[in-house]
Design a protein around this motif. Structure first.
Motif, PDB file in Angstrom:
ATOM      1  N   ARG A  31      -2.304   3.186   3.904  1.00 43.36           N
ATOM      2  CA  ARG A  31      -3.642   2.914   4.414  1.00 43.36           C
ATOM      3  C   ARG A  31      -4.286   1.848   3.548  1.00 43.36           C
ATOM      4  O   ARG A  31      -3.687   1.355   2.605  1.00 43.36           O
ATOM      5  N   GLN A  55     -10.922   2.633  -0.430  1.00 47.33           N
ATOM      6  CA  GLN A  55     -11.444   3.746   0.367  1.00 47.33           C
ATOM      7  C   GLN A  55     -12.945   3.876   0.131  1.00 47.33           C
ATOM      8  O   GLN A  55     -13.393   4.044  -0.999  1.00 47.33           O
ATOM      9  N   ASP A  82       0.854  -1.182   0.000  1.00 46.24           N
ATOM     10  CA  ASP A  82       0.000   0.000   0.000  1.00 46.24           C
ATOM     11  C   ASP A  82       0.893   1.236   0.000  1.00 46.24           C
ATOM     12  O   ASP A  82       1.588   1.519   0.968  1.00 46.24           O
ATOM     13  N   ALA A 109      -7.146   3.155  -3.707  1.00 48.43           N
ATOM     14  CA  ALA A 109      -6.015   4.066  -3.537  1.00 48.43           C
ATOM     15  C   ALA A 109      -4.772   3.443  -4.167  1.00 48.43           C
ATOM     16  O   ALA A 109      -4.756   2.282  -4.559  1.00 48.43           O
ATOM     17  N   ALA A 162     -16.773   3.640  -3.710  1.00 43.81           N
ATOM     18  CA  ALA A 162     -15.464   3.167  -3.255  1.00 43.81           C
ATOM     19  C   ALA A 162     -14.453   3.380  -4.363  1.00 43.81           C
ATOM     20  O   ALA A 162     -14.786   3.327  -5.547  1.00 43.81           O
TER      21      ALA A 162
END
Length: 267
Positions: A217, A221, A213, A247, A244
């Motif tokens: 995070r 998302q 990642d 990321a 959604a």
């Protein structure tokens, strides 16, 4: 994951462009992949109390061919509670099969024709309006194409003119009108015929690859917009949305020896 170098071509072929329409996914190919992983000491998955197993990701077309094999074992022969992977369809030879519409498929990039005959010329015009895939391939200098039975290399500086559909080669060629122009980046093409797609089936063990990642995070998302958040665009507060997005993240092969890519055609 399809960038790995541990490749197995169905039917024992020497390469992707040697595959024929008969070189499909079979239980024999799966057994060969399992043998390779075991010889390379690949670690199996064994979470949740399940028996140790490798994972196979394949396309629906590959599944169709595989299920025609008499040795196929349907998922219904074991408890539904074991089917913990999304898209899981069965298990055989210590391999759990997961079907995915996102499985990699290599399609022939170029299949066109020469519009008009040329004599000792480095350029020629395509007969048919190029597809986006053809434009992309022909725009890369150094790529190779076949015209009839001969192979040519695209010019390194200006290989393709999108305004005139003109292709430039590194050497002069004498071409006849309607000669087939094709690339050999899919299955075998006989005399310039349209080549079959090549599907990639992945068989791998635990820790063969990893996902990083990049933003520190979760990769997914969740975004919720409640009633009233649209302001004057929604004067009666009737609309709310949930969405959604993924990321930034990166996937990387950690151990090439623990991942086998089977390349094959489909029926």
């Amino acid at each position: 994951m399809c960038a790995g170098s541990n490749v197995q071509y169905a039917g024992g072929r020497a390469g992707r462009n040697a595959l024929t329409s008969e070189d499909r996914l079979t239980t024999t190919e799966i057994r060969k992949a399992v043998r390779t992983l075991k010889k390379n000491k690949a670690r199996p998955f064994c979470e949740g109390g399940r028996q140790p197993h490798f994972i196979c990701i394949c396309s629906p077309e590959a599944t169709y061919d595989l299920q025609n094999d008499d040795m196929w074992k349907n998922v219904s022969t074991y408890s539904n509670s074991e089917a913990i992977y999304s898209g899981e369809i069965g298990r055989l030879f210590g391999v759990v099969f997961v079907e995915s519409t996102e499985a990699k498929v290599f399609s022939q990039s170029v299949h066109n024709a020469v519009k008009a005959a040329t004599t000792s010329s480095k350029t020629f015009v395509l007969k048919n309006t190029p597809t986006e895939a053809e434009k992309e391939y022909l725009s890369v200098g150094g790529n190779t194409i076949h015209i009839g039975s001969n192979e040519y290399t695209l010019d390194s500086e200006a290989p393709y003119d999108a305004d005139t559909n003109t292709v430039k080669l590194t050497e002069a060629a004498t071409l006849t009108a309607n000669s087939v122009v094709w690339s050999d980046d899919a299955a075998k093409s006989d005399n310039g015929s349209r080549a079959a797609d090549v599907h990639c089936t992945l068989v791998f063990g635990k820790d063969a690859y990893g996902v990083v990642d990049l933003e520190g995070r979760g990769a997914v998302q969740l975004i919720v917009k409640p009633h009233g958040s649209s302001g004057t665009a929604d004067p009666l507060d009737q609309r709310a949305t949930v969405g959604a997005k993924v990321a930034a993240y990166a996937a990387v092969i950690l151990n090439d020896l623990w991942l086998v890519r089977i390349e094959h055609t489909v029926s």
